[in-house]
Motif scaffolding. Structure first.
Motif, PDB file in Angstrom:
ATOM      1  N   ASN A  38      32.950  55.521  45.936  1.00 37.06           N
ATOM      2  CA  ASN A  38      33.845  54.813  46.860  1.00 37.06           C
ATOM      3  C   ASN A  38      33.132  54.595  48.192  1.00 37.06           C
ATOM      4  O   ASN A  38      33.341  55.304  49.164  1.00 37.06           O
ATOM      5  CB  ASN A  38      35.132  55.624  47.064  1.00 37.06           C
ATOM      6  CG  ASN A  38      36.108  54.914  47.996  1.00 37.06           C
ATOM      7  OD1 ASN A  38      35.947  53.734  48.306  1.00 37.06           O
ATOM      8  ND2 ASN A  38      37.122  55.634  48.441  1.00 37.06           N
ATOM      9  N   LYS A  72      42.037  43.412  41.022  1.00 37.09           N
ATOM     10  CA  LYS A  72      40.831  43.630  40.224  1.00 37.09           C
ATOM     11  C   LYS A  72      41.099  44.404  38.930  1.00 37.09           C
ATOM     12  O   LYS A  72      40.237  44.497  38.065  1.00 37.09           O
ATOM     13  CB  LYS A  72      39.779  44.385  41.051  1.00 37.09           C
ATOM     14  CG  LYS A  72      39.259  43.659  42.284  1.00 37.09           C
ATOM     15  CD  LYS A  72      38.321  42.537  41.932  1.00 37.09           C
ATOM     16  CE  LYS A  72      37.643  41.950  43.153  1.00 37.09           C
ATOM     17  NZ  LYS A  72      36.587  42.787  43.723  1.00 37.09           N
ATOM     18  N   VAL A 127      41.520  47.670  38.314  1.00 35.71           N
ATOM     19  CA  VAL A 127      40.817  48.942  38.102  1.00 35.71           C
ATOM     20  C   VAL A 127      41.743  49.984  37.490  1.00 35.71           C
ATOM     21  O   VAL A 127      41.339  50.762  36.615  1.00 35.71           O
ATOM     22  CB  VAL A 127      40.215  49.463  39.427  1.00 35.71           C
ATOM     23  CG1 VAL A 127      39.530  50.803  39.221  1.00 35.71           C
ATOM     24  CG2 VAL A 127      39.234  48.456  39.996  1.00 35.71           C
ATOM     25  N   SER A 128      42.999  50.024  37.929  1.00 31.23           N
ATOM     26  CA  SER A 128      43.951  50.995  37.379  1.00 31.23           C
ATOM     27  C   SER A 128      44.145  50.767  35.879  1.00 31.23           C
ATOM     28  O   SER A 128      44.266  51.722  35.101  1.00 31.23           O
ATOM     29  CB  SER A 128      45.285  50.914  38.119  1.00 31.23           C
ATOM     30  OG  SER A 128      45.843  49.614  38.039  1.00 31.23           O
ATOM     31  N   ILE A 158      32.664  53.581  38.460  1.00 33.04           N
ATOM     32  CA  ILE A 158      33.360  52.654  39.356  1.00 33.04           C
ATOM     33  C   ILE A 158      32.626  52.672  40.683  1.00 33.04           C
ATOM     34  O   ILE A 158      32.634  53.673  41.416  1.00 33.04           O
ATOM     35  CB  ILE A 158      34.838  53.062  39.542  1.00 33.04           C
ATOM     36  CG1 ILE A 158      35.547  53.062  38.187  1.00 33.04           C
ATOM     37  CG2 ILE A 158      35.544  52.127  40.518  1.00 33.04           C
ATOM     38  CD1 ILE A 158      36.966  53.609  38.229  1.00 33.04           C
ATOM     39  N   TYR A 208      40.182  41.823  35.724  1.00 36.48           N
ATOM     40  CA  TYR A 208      40.948  41.185  36.790  1.00 36.48           C
ATOM     41  C   TYR A 208      42.288  40.640  36.281  1.00 36.48           C
ATOM     42  O   TYR A 208      42.410  40.213  35.135  1.00 36.48           O
ATOM     43  CB  TYR A 208      40.164  40.026  37.413  1.00 36.48           C
ATOM     44  CG  TYR A 208      38.797  40.382  37.957  1.00 36.48           C
ATOM     45  CD1 TYR A 208      38.430  41.707  38.218  1.00 36.48           C
ATOM     46  CD2 TYR A 208      37.858  39.385  38.203  1.00 36.48           C
ATOM     47  CE1 TYR A 208      37.183  42.012  38.718  1.00 36.48           C
ATOM     48  CE2 TYR A 208      36.601  39.680  38.702  1.00 36.48           C
ATOM     49  CZ  TYR A 208      36.262  40.996  38.956  1.00 36.48           C
ATOM     50  OH  TYR A 208      35.023  41.301  39.450  1.00 36.48           O
ATOM     51  N   LEU A 260      37.340  47.457  45.525  1.00 35.15           N
ATOM     52  CA  LEU A 260      38.558  47.831  44.799  1.00 35.15           C
ATOM     53  C   LEU A 260      39.750  47.189  45.502  1.00 35.15           C
ATOM     54  O   LEU A 260      40.092  47.556  46.632  1.00 35.15           O
ATOM     55  CB  LEU A 260      38.732  49.353  44.750  1.00 35.15           C
ATOM     56  CG  LEU A 260      38.009  50.084  43.612  1.00 35.15           C
ATOM     57  CD1 LEU A 260      36.496  49.971  43.758  1.00 35.15           C
ATOM     58  CD2 LEU A 260      38.415  51.558  43.582  1.00 35.15           C
ATOM     59  N   ARG A 261      40.350  46.208  44.842  1.00 38.86           N
ATOM     60  CA  ARG A 261      41.529  45.529  45.349  1.00 38.86           C
ATOM     61  C   ARG A 261      42.532  45.455  44.200  1.00 38.86           C
ATOM     62  O   ARG A 261      42.135  45.422  43.020  1.00 38.86           O
ATOM     63  CB  ARG A 261      41.172  44.137  45.877  1.00 38.86           C
ATOM     64  CG  ARG A 261      40.080  44.174  46.939  1.00 38.86           C
ATOM     65  CD  ARG A 261      39.728  42.794  47.469  1.00 38.86           C
ATOM     66  NE  ARG A 261      40.777  42.268  48.326  1.00 38.86           N
ATOM     67  CZ  ARG A 261      40.677  41.086  48.958  1.00 38.86           C
ATOM     68  NH1 ARG A 261      39.596  40.342  48.802  1.00 38.86           N
ATOM     69  NH2 ARG A 261      41.659  40.664  49.728  1.00 38.86           N
ATOM     70  N   ALA A 269      36.914  51.036  48.300  1.00 36.29           N
ATOM     71  CA  ALA A 269      38.349  50.812  48.120  1.00 36.29           C
ATOM     72  C   ALA A 269      38.941  50.270  49.417  1.00 36.29           C
ATOM     73  O   ALA A 269      39.025  50.982  50.409  1.00 36.29           O
ATOM     74  CB  ALA A 269      39.043  52.115  47.727  1.00 36.29           C
ATOM     75  N   SER A 277      44.452  53.208  42.464  1.00 34.05           N
ATOM     76  CA  SER A 277      43.375  53.581  41.542  1.00 34.05           C
ATOM     77  C   SER A 277      42.730  54.906  41.944  1.00 34.05           C
ATOM     78  O   SER A 277      42.356  55.711  41.080  1.00 34.05           O
ATOM     79  CB  SER A 277      42.319  52.473  41.492  1.00 34.05           C
ATOM     80  OG  SER A 277      42.844  51.309  40.887  1.00 34.05           O
ATOM     81  N   LEU A 305      33.181  57.927  40.494  1.00 36.38           N
ATOM     82  CA  LEU A 305      33.613  56.988  41.529  1.00 36.38           C
ATOM     83  C   LEU A 305      32.638  57.010  42.693  1.00 36.38           C
ATOM     84  O   LEU A 305      32.385  58.071  43.275  1.00 36.38           O
ATOM     85  CB  LEU A 305      35.021  57.347  42.017  1.00 36.38           C
ATOM     86  CG  LEU A 305      35.533  56.577  43.238  1.00 36.38           C
ATOM     87  CD1 LEU A 305      35.710  55.096  42.919  1.00 36.38           C
ATOM     88  CD2 LEU A 305      36.847  57.172  43.742  1.00 36.38           C
ATOM     89  N   ASP A 356      43.219  49.180  47.303  1.00 34.43           N
ATOM     90  CA  ASP A 356      43.646  49.751  46.033  1.00 34.43           C
ATOM     91  C   ASP A 356      43.653  51.281  46.071  1.00 34.43           C
ATOM     92  O   ASP A 356      42.803  51.944  45.475  1.00 34.43           O
ATOM     93  CB  ASP A 356      42.722  49.250  44.920  1.00 34.43           C
ATOM     94  CG  ASP A 356      43.239  49.621  43.543  1.00 34.43           C
ATOM     95  OD1 ASP A 356      44.347  50.177  43.447  1.00 34.43           O
ATOM     96  OD2 ASP A 356      42.528  49.346  42.556  1.00 34.43           O
TER      97      ASP A 356
END
Length: 382
Positions: free
Chosen positions: A275, A224, A226-227, A248, A297, A220-221, A252, A258, A273, A255
């Motif tokens: 993570n 990418k 994601v938000s 997801i 992206y 997660l950056r 992370a 997100s 998630l 990010d």
């Protein structure tokens, strides 16, 4: 270079100690080239100060799904701080007809330069760009300038350059002042080393049985998107939300936005998630369970995740950024939308939900590793 005789090729790239998509690319390329050539893999043992790597606690501790073939001579020796290790690598380069440097971060460029100087630069040198500048490095002016300067220095020693899309060819030519005619475009190969599992069983293992699984996979950056994907998921029609799970899966790094959006989302119970670093042994479960892979992206050169998704025959919803349009354009399972356009993202998810495929899409032949190795050999022979 004679196109019929066996040539000696050295590939310089990351080992699996710092496991990444580039590590796997290096392995797959070495194995593919080794079917017709003598190949040396000269690998980084320590690429940067360990604590500067966000996933430093797992360095050297992760299992891998595929290894380098026994026919490839492996020298895992290069340390960012140790000139003696550079001398050992340079000694191996001297016996090579061609050398391929895998470029994805400027943090290792000083080692590239040292290898070239210590080896005497007698081999044909090829630089294969996976990134123009790493997104994190690009945001830090000194690192961005360092990458540009070092890139322009080292390019003078290279015979040719290799990228994975016409988009990247133009960017590389501009960034490092390279004649575009010296840059070859070769497709990125498939990451097809993972088994395809039963979809129902995989969903049960993840706790998402009887759901349409929308998968985002990878680190997660911020770039990418994601938000954006989460906000699009929140605006889907209720009939889809009730039957869908947004999965997801990835660690992370930068990010945090997100993570906050997920915690405050009214659909938090429909967003799963994971993570954490996803180990290789778990990748087949996530991709076998998925009904749709989304790549929202805002920028990208290539995506290793996309090439896993293609190997699984998944429908892919991707934004029209960077080299994705070219790399995914020949894959029949791809639908493109404009980046940063949530309405388009929503419409894309709805369309692929309503017309979901019952069969796997076939990967394009151009992404087969034997084809890629052949093209590499042709470039080296010219």
């Amino acid at each position: 270079m004679n196109n019929t005789r066996k040539i000696v090729i050295s590939v310089v790239g990351p080992s699996t100690r710092f496991l990444s998509g580039i590590s796997y690319y290096t392995i797959r390329l070495c194995n593919a080239l080794a079917t017709q050539n003598a190949v040396h893999a000269i690998l980084f043992r320590n690429m940067l100060p360990k604590r500067l790597f966000p996933g430093w606690k797992r360095i050297g501790k992760t299992d891998v799904s595929i290894g380098i073939n026994s026919s490839v001579e492996v020298l895992e020796v290069l340390d960012w701080y140790n000139p003696f290790s550079w001398a050992l690598g340079a000694k191996r380069l001297r016996s090579s007809d061609a050398v391929i440097f895998e470029w994805w971060t400027s943090s290792v460029v000083h080692m590239f330069l040292a290898l070239l100087l210590l080896s005497g630069k007698k081999s044909k040198i090829f630089i294969e760009f996976h990134e123009v500048v790493d997104p994190l490095e690009y945001g830090i002016l000194p690192l961005r300038m360092y990458a540009r300067i070092m890139g322009r220095i080292i390019r003078r020693s290279a015979s040719r350059f290799i990228v994975h899309s016409e988009h990247d060819r133009i960017l590389i030519a501009s960034q490092y002042k390279i004649n575009p005619k010296c840059i070859a475009v070769i497709p990125h190969g498939l990451y097809d080393q993972y088994p395809i599992l039963d979809k129902g069983q995989s969903k049960t293992i993840l706790g998402v049985q009887n759901s349409f699984v929308i998968l985002f996979f990878g680190l997660l950056r911020p770039y990418k998107g994601v938000s954006d994907l989460i906000r699009a998921f929140e605006k889907l029609p209720g009939t889809i939300q009730d039957n869908a799970i947004l999965l997801i899966a990835g660690e992370a790094w930068e990010d945090l936005e997100s993570l906050e959006i997920i915690n405050n989302s009214p659909l938090a119970n429909r967003i799963y998630l994971k993570n954490r670093y996803i180990a290789d042994e778990d990748i087949p479960i996530f991709f076998s369970a998925a009904d749709l892979l989304v790549l929202p992206y805002t920028r990208a050169s290539q995506s290793g995740v996309a090439h896993i998704g293609i190997a699984y025959g998944l429908p892919i919803l991707a934004t029209k950024v960077g080299g994705l349009v070219e790399s995914l354009g020949s894959y029949k399972g791809t639908k493109f939308v404009e980046p940063l356009d949530n309405n388009a993202l929503i419409q894309g998810i709805m369309e692929l939900y309503n017309t979901r495929a019952q069969e796997r899409y076939e990967p394009p032949d151009e992404m087969r590793w034997d084809r890629i190795a052949l093209k590499m050999r042709e470039i080296m022979s010219n």
